[in-house]
Design a protein around this motif. Structure first.
Motif, PDB file in Angstrom:
ATOM      1  N   GLU A 164      56.157  -3.802  -1.280  1.00 33.52           N
ATOM      2  CA  GLU A 164      55.655  -4.026   0.071  1.00 33.52           C
ATOM      3  C   GLU A 164      56.691  -4.745   0.918  1.00 33.52           C
ATOM      4  N   GLY A 167      53.489  -7.516   2.926  1.00 30.60           N
ATOM      5  CA  GLY A 167      52.115  -7.035   3.001  1.00 30.60           C
ATOM      6  C   GLY A 167      51.976  -5.598   3.448  1.00 30.60           C
ATOM      7  N   LEU A 168      53.037  -4.988   3.939  1.00 28.03           N
ATOM      8  CA  LEU A 168      52.929  -3.606   4.397  1.00 28.03           C
ATOM      9  C   LEU A 168      53.553  -2.654   3.367  1.00 28.03           C
ATOM     10  N   VAL A 169      52.795  -1.632   2.990  1.00 29.88           N
ATOM     11  CA  VAL A 169      53.274  -0.671   1.993  1.00 29.88           C
ATOM     12  C   VAL A 169      53.849   0.544   2.732  1.00 29.88           C
TER      13      VAL A 169
END
Lengths: 728, 728
Positions: A164, A167-169
């Motif tokens: 990630e 927090g962002l994939v």
């Protein structure tokens, strides 16, 4: 360990203790890379709360609010270990003789420790890794485990898409396979749709021979499991050869990665090291700086050069150097003026082909810059304040308010921080002056300079006072938002217009056909050229003749002097944070000294006396500790020129410690690229007093008193130079 | 399979074939839950590209742009299977006799298939799962594998924090352990800092006895591995008891979860089913609707009731029903007027204690609503257009432009879609009328109604024409943004002010002390009450006396008639998309019919003739297919009242097929809660013609011609009613 792996004085970044509280700082400063991809210095076996991450150029994907960021690479470095059911990590047992060290000569990161688990099982672990400097898509990791007790060892090694960016994939797995000792994974970025092929070839040996891997496929995580029952004293050696090939570089990225990884196995650790080390040796020959008598300065300058060299795009001109290099998530890998003014000069003077890559990145972005100018009702090219994949503006207009969750605050830099356009022009001009590379000038550089000049001439507004003005801008000192007639911006704009005029004259004389074509393409004519010079001459710069002080912007001298509150010792936050966003604007407190920055870039504007006056005045009013990390190195250059060598050295150390000592407390997010580039400039332009001259160069050394010798490797106008400055 | 697991006609949602292209639709409609948590209908063993996800009330975390969303639950349902090294999934072998079915009576989801792997190994798999309707924090999964060939089976079962909300990772693991057959995981949301304790107890049996699990700890993924060599014909049964306890519900969430999971093992599958099924039976007794003669309608109304019943917060009044229930990521689980106007009435009439939960959620949000009103310069409480954890407005002001990546477009609903405040008042009033629950009225309802009235009286502006106006608003028809004197908004506001006046009179008479306290708290006096009535009487509603048509907003009748372009058959996009955002505003094309919505909520405003006239006029101009999913059910109610039974049935089917048949192509994102609630209203208020009267209720049935009998279970003023409507 090879003979070359002996730690060399002045070349080794060393850590003898691990503290979990400092793990992110360690991840940043132990970053390795090869100009295609980088990997933060976290641990193969993982650690709670880690932010280990790899990044490669051009793998942009969309991110809310901030436009685009580089998708953190699939986890290619992972090796999970268990003694029975007990995970082996630094937090799962007693650790002794921990050591991590980075060899700046070769980019090899080594780590070793002795582990004893809660059940008594014990082992010595030794890790080494490098990202091949001669093969952009290849990296290698080697682990040796020596059993100190009987050890039922299980190791998982493979690839994982489960990573990630804060927090962002970004990745979706689109294919995977495990066969033999090979794990394969194809992933695609979710929004931009870029495919990356990843292949890991594993090799695992114990005294009795090869250990065969068993496939363990989970979606997005092709993994091989190795099991061995080690007797006391026995060793297991696991080597992981990893190829990462993006779609830009092969029609069939996964097939290409498979071939490259297979090849790597044939070369083996020693073979790959030999070509990678050789490539590194060339880089150091081109850019090394030796400082005798000051080990901290010696290590810091080499560390800065190392960090710039691993992150600068070596294999593409479709990428640039982000403000935080490829070593973290800071500023989402966006490209600011930091590149052209702080980092790019290092390459113009040492590896000009890389400086050319960086400038061509801007040239490829001209469409976006022209669109930005047109949307603001201006002509020519206005470069974006923040640039990512394409050169379109990616500065957000609104960001979440950190102090009021759920609310948004406006961001003005994208619309108002105009100077970046002159900064790009300056870098292109400087590259031309340093290299004499006329082909580059004709193909790319001229357009960067002329198109930017069109922008300035259309942005400056003639007013009844007979001057041209640029109002409501933001200068480098971002403590003061929305000011009129910022001296730095106006002087750079005027310089840019003059330079463009001079370039036009040169082209008209030496390359008349090319000049005619450019005139047609850019819509240039004699009237416009005349207008440029008129604007350049008319741009208003507030100046106090009696004191020799340039006023940072119109009205700056009317502001309140620094309040007492700012002068508290041992603070840990910026003056802006102390006073508040609104209040700091009413004072003379500055984030970085615009006028001194101007003196650095355009020294000819200042008499020696004016330089001293401005240096003395602005240096005192600058938040050197927690203002801009861009400031200290330039403050050092200017202080050195003004003869304030001790002060220059203090500023130099501040820049040197930005990341190595985490002086500002934010090295977790990545290397401060501008501080690294600035450090080189502080040595070369400050202490060595290096200047280009019409027919070559000269130095005016003013070394710090501990320095016994300074040696600088440069390339000027195609000639390799080794400048030796002994202590006088 | 238990006796109760035999599929019952009219109670079973069935799927006999699996198509990967429809997997997200299947995930949505096979969602199960218990009013605390839900789980989409994806597969335990995983599937490429799946969006299987669980959600529980109150687990909000920050999300860029959209404020807050519910963090998708840690993957508690996963069971990975291998035959040797070959993963067993629907995409990894030949599949026969696939079946998935959801028993709406009990909320048990079953799935079975025969799998043959590429190497010939074969097995029959049968899965069942339910979320305990009598224990909010508990869920159970049971897998039976029967070997059709010798089968080296490996199963991993545990918990995983590696989940995401469309690319955003919300959880950080903060503790984990594997011991015996138990996997434990504690996670914390990254921004809001909410802790959730998760415990899975496993039980694995083969003919020879229990299989012991082996711990496989990866960070954030405590897992147990079970291995068995099954002979042909042998069965393995794996049962997974999972407890999820958030910090709101226990001081030590992980310890509480551990105890609950251990308890569950003792009750076992059969024991847990028995209490869960009993709880479900009570729900169905309270709300079931029987439709004879129309199997599609029968299944659809039960499906709608099922979906509302599993998502409505049963165990807290600090949460509400999001627009897409708990079944997907659509609208980020935010609460809109959909709840009060479309879904809440179902509960007011069937399980009033749940309606009270929903209204108390709004009451807890009064602080935020008052702040919103104050920030807009108004008095009282202005409820947020979108509400999440606290009742603060979470409508973004800017969102990324879907057609121009990197740019942003403004969102006006949060500032302008005012009617939600009257919608909350309407629901509170309706709840009072249906239940006679005076205690609720005194404790919560009165404030909701009176505070909203203060808002309306301060928002409406007196103008020289002698009327009050609400200008630049957005009504339910969002194809027309920023209109003046929206009839729906103004009439609801006037109704709200009248209702508040009537409530004040009632309170003054029956609860004088309470009324005096409310007046003091809310700053009410006689002058303000008089002002309410003046505003209510003066609010301007455009009306054409000769035709009897209410004009949707001032100037609507001057717009262009529907362009030909809109009338194309077989379109797959909305009229707004066809014409463009700007162009559609210049036409009479509407997303949902405001005036008919008004006729639904306030039938007393329309004579029978006016109802017919408005129904005929506006029904023709509404984008029933791809406008608002809120529209068709209400269009059905109004058509039925206007005597257009066949048209009413067409609209009814449109609502019924919204999710079951994915009629709008967007069921992937979750259940359309308002369509489900609307469907119930179409049956009860439309076809049954149910009305409350002063002393009870009456029906005026107008059944579709295929319906042979309609039976409705309701609770009115504390009395259970079973309304039987035979075909006349």
């Amino acid at each position: 360990m090879d003979a070359t792996d002996q730690p060399a004085p002045g070349w080794t970044l060393d850590e003898a203790e691990f503290h979990a509280s400092g793990q992110h700082h360690g991840e940043t400063i132990f970053t390795i890379g090869n100009g295609q991809q980088c990997l933060r210095g976290g641990f193969e076996e993982g650690y709670p709360g880690e932010r280990t991450a790899g990044f490669a150029h051009r793998l942009w994907d969309a991110v809310p609010v901030f436009g685009e960021e580089l998708a953190a690479l699939p986890r290619w470095w992972g090796v999970q270990l268990w003694a029975g059911e007990q995970p082996i990590r630094l937090d799962t047992g007693r650790i002794e003789d921990y050591r991590r060290s980075l060899d700046l000569r070769t980019g090899v990161l080594s780590r070793s420790y002795r582990w004893q688990g809660p059940d008594g099982a014990a082992a010595e672990l030794s890790w080494q890794r490098f990202i091949d400097f001669s093969r952009p898509q290849l990296a290698v990791i080697r682990l040796t485990v020596r059993a100190l007790t009987p050890l039922p060892l299980r190791a998982w090694a493979g690839l994982s898409a489960a990573v990630e960016n804060s927090g962002l994939v970004h990745w979706a797995p689109v294919g995977q396979q495990v066969s033999g000792n090979r794990a394969e994974l194809a992933v695609r970025t979710r929004t931009s749709g870029i495919t990356l092929g990843c292949v890991a070839e594993l090799s695992c040996r114990v005294p009795s021979g090869e250990v065969e891997g068993v496939g363990l496929e989970q979606t997005g995580e092709p993994t091989l499991e190795y099991r061995a029952e080690l007797a006391r004293g026995e060793e297991l050696q696991l080597t992981k050869y990893v190829a990462l090939v993006p779609e830009f570089e092969a029609e069939q990225p996964l097939v290409a990665a498979r071939e490259l990884a297979a090849q790597a196995v044939h070369f083996g650790w020693v073979g790959l090291r030999s070509s990678s080390d050789a490539a590194w040796a060339q880089v150091w020959e081109a850019c090394d700086i030796e400082i005798d008598g000051d080990p901290e300065a010696q290590l810091a300058i080499r560390f800065a050069l190392f960090q710039l060299n691993i992150a600068v795009p070596r294999f593409t001109d479709r990428a640039s150097l982000g403000a935080k290099t490829l070593s973290g998530l800071g500023y989402r890998h966006h490209v600011f003026w930091d590149t052209e003014i702080f980092m790019l000069p290092v390459f113009s003077f040492t590896q000009p082909e890389l400086a050319a890559n960086l400038l061509r990145y801007r040239w490829h972005g001209l469409d976006g810059a022209r669109r930005k100018a047109a949307e603001a009702g201006r002509r020519g090219a206005q470069f974006p304040w923040e640039s990512a994949a394409t050169g379109e503006e990616v500065t957000p207009r609104w960001i979440p308010d950190p102090d009021h969750p759920g609310r948004q605050v406006p961001v003005l830099s994208g619309d108002r921080e105009l100077h970046v356009t002159a900064d790009v022009g300056y870098a292109a001009w400087q590259y031309w002056q340093v290299t004499n590379d006329q082909q580059f000038l004709l193909d790319y550089g001229a357009e960067l300079i002329l198109d930017g000049a069109q922008f300035w001439a259309s942005a400056a507004v003639a007013e009844p006072d007979g001057h041209y003005h640029l109002r409501q801008v933001i200068g480098p000192d971002e403590y003061h938002e929305v000011v009129d007639d910022n001296a730095f911006t106006n002087q750079l704009a005027a310089w840019h217009l003059h330079a463009a005029g001079a370039l036009a004259a040169w082209l008209a004389e030496h390359q008349p056909q090319h000049w005619a074509r450019l005139c047609a393409e850019l819509g240039l004519d004699a009237a416009e050229l005349a207008h440029w010079l008129e604007v350049a001459a008319g741009l208003y710069v507030p100046f106090e003749p009696e004191s020799g002080l340039i006023e940072q912007f119109a009205g700056y001298f009317d502001l309140d002097e620094l309040p007492e509150a700012l002068l508290q010792p041992n603070r840990t936050v910026s003056w802006q944070r102390l006073l508040g966003f609104e209040e700091v604007q009413r004072t003379r407190a500055i984030k970085q000294p615009d006028v001194l920055m101007l003196a650095h870039l355009l020294p000819e504007l200042f008499t020696a006396e004016q330089l001293r006056a401005n240096q003395a005045f602005y240096d005192l009013r600058t938040d050197h500790e927690y203002g801009s990390s861009l400031g200290p190195a330039i403050s050092s250059v200017v202080a050195a020129r003004a003869g304030e060598i001790e002060l220059a050295y203090v500023h130099f150390l501040r820049a040197a410690r930005t990341d190595l000592a985490d002086a500002r407390g934010n090295a977790d997010d990545g290397i401060h690229g501008a501080a690294a580039g600035g450090l080189w400039q502080a040595v070369v332009f400050g202490f060595a007093g290096f200047e280009l001259t019409a027919d070559g160069w000269r130095t005016r050394p003013r070394l710090p008193h501990t320095w016994r010798r300074l040696a600088i490797n440069l390339t000027v106008r195609g000639r390799r130079e080794r400048i030796e400055i002994p202590r006088p």
